[in-house]
Motif scaffolding. Structure first.
Motif, mmCIF file in Angstrom:
data_model
loop_
_atom_site.group_PDB
_atom_site.id
_atom_site.type_symbol
_atom_site.label_atom_id
_atom_site.label_comp_id
_atom_site.label_asym_id
_atom_site.label_seq_id
_atom_site.Cartn_x
_atom_site.Cartn_y
_atom_site.Cartn_z
ATOM 1 N N THR A 125 2.419 -1.571 -6.369
ATOM 2 C CA THR A 125 2.216 -0.441 -5.470
ATOM 3 C C THR A 125 1.937 0.819 -6.267
ATOM 4 O OG1 THR A 125 3.147 0.814 -3.620
ATOM 5 C CG2 THR A 125 4.681 0.135 -5.348
ATOM 6 N N LYS A 127 0.818 -1.221 0.000
ATOM 7 C CA LYS A 127 0.000 0.000 0.000
ATOM 8 C C LYS A 127 0.845 1.261 0.000
ATOM 9 C CE LYS A 127 -4.269 -1.365 2.385
ATOM 10 N NZ LYS A 127 -5.069 -1.108 3.608
ATOM 11 N N GLY A 128 1.967 1.236 0.698
ATOM 12 C CA GLY A 128 2.684 2.472 0.969
ATOM 13 C C GLY A 128 2.288 2.999 2.333
ATOM 14 N N ASP A 147 2.681 3.707 -4.649
ATOM 15 C CA ASP A 147 3.461 4.653 -3.857
ATOM 16 C C ASP A 147 4.924 4.642 -4.302
ATOM 17 O OD1 ASP A 147 4.843 6.097 -1.950
ATOM 18 O OD2 ASP A 147 3.741 5.271 -0.254
ATOM 19 N N GLU A 175 6.389 -0.241 5.864
ATOM 20 C CA GLU A 175 7.460 -0.288 4.864
ATOM 21 C C GLU A 175 8.524 -1.306 5.256
ATOM 22 O OE1 GLU A 175 8.935 3.627 4.176
ATOM 23 O OE2 GLU A 175 6.995 4.401 3.509
#
Length: 219
Positions: free
Chosen positions: A52, A5-6, A54, A29
């Motif tokens: 992702t 997701k980030g 992100d 992370e």
């Protein structure tokens, strides 16, 4: 393939962390980095794709050796391949995109989807899981509680639709994924959704990125 997701909105259920712990985004992370690092070190893994949206999360994962698959904003799984609502949410849409890329570009390879929150993941457990999965067209690994899914697997050329989310084990079993008989304490079954989960993996031992982050925050 690992969806990430980030930091924005990541790991919302870790909201009650002690003040001495890192922020949720930083932990998420680190979890993803440890998950991907373990996969890259496994002999049976040819390539690791990370889906992702992100760029900040993508950069360190790419530096490890993962291939980044950009997640288009507000993706959705087409109705023809995802008849149920769980498969049309953003997470499952991102995973479905990763599966499509993997199966199109590596058509002779089996595909495994792992959640990005397995900071205690070990190479021996990865190898054991992949060996066990080779006996089935479709397989899955339940989380330690037995109701969710940490890993979804398919043999080369076999279609699979991700149904991650609440009650995903039952949904994946209903779709034909055989649950692999791994010990409840196997590292590949211990995802981190809650503060209690985090405390448990820290007792067991986590990867270098998570352990270093925790150590820095408590200095």
């Amino acid at each position: 393939m690992v969806p990430v997701k980030g930091s924005a909105g990541a790991k919302s259920r870790l909201g009650d962390l002690p003040e001495t712990f890192p922020a949720r985004g930083a932990l998420a992370e680190a979890f993803a980095l440890d998950t991907v690092a373990a996969l890259l070190a496994a002999e049976k893994v040819q390539q690791v794709l990370v889906v992702t949206a992100d760029p900040a999360a993508a950069a360190p994962l790419a530096a490890l050796g993962a291939r980044i698959v950009p997640e288009p904003p507000h993706t959705s799984v087409p109705e023809v391949t995802a008849p149920d609502a769980s498969s049309r949410d953003p997470l499952n849409a991102a995973i479905a995109r990763g599966i499509r890329v993997a199966q199109q570009e590596y058509p002779l390879c089996n595909v495994a989807v792992l959640t990005g929150d397995l900071p205690a993941l070990t190479v021996p457990d990865i190898e054991t899981a992949l060996t066990a999965a080779s006996a089935h067209d479709l397989a899955m690994i339940a989380d330690e509680e037995g109701t969710g899914t940490t890993t979804l697997l398919a043999q080369a050329g076999i279609a699979m639709v991700p149904r991650f989310g609440r009650g995903s084990r039952a949904a994946h079993e209903a779709a034909g994924h055989v649950p692999l008989d791994l010990p409840a304490t196997a590292s590949i079954r211990r995802d981190v959704d809650t503060v209690d989960n985090l405390a448990e993996v820290l007792r067991r031992g986590v990867g270098a990125h998570t352990s270093a982050l925790i150590a820095r925050s408590q200095q």
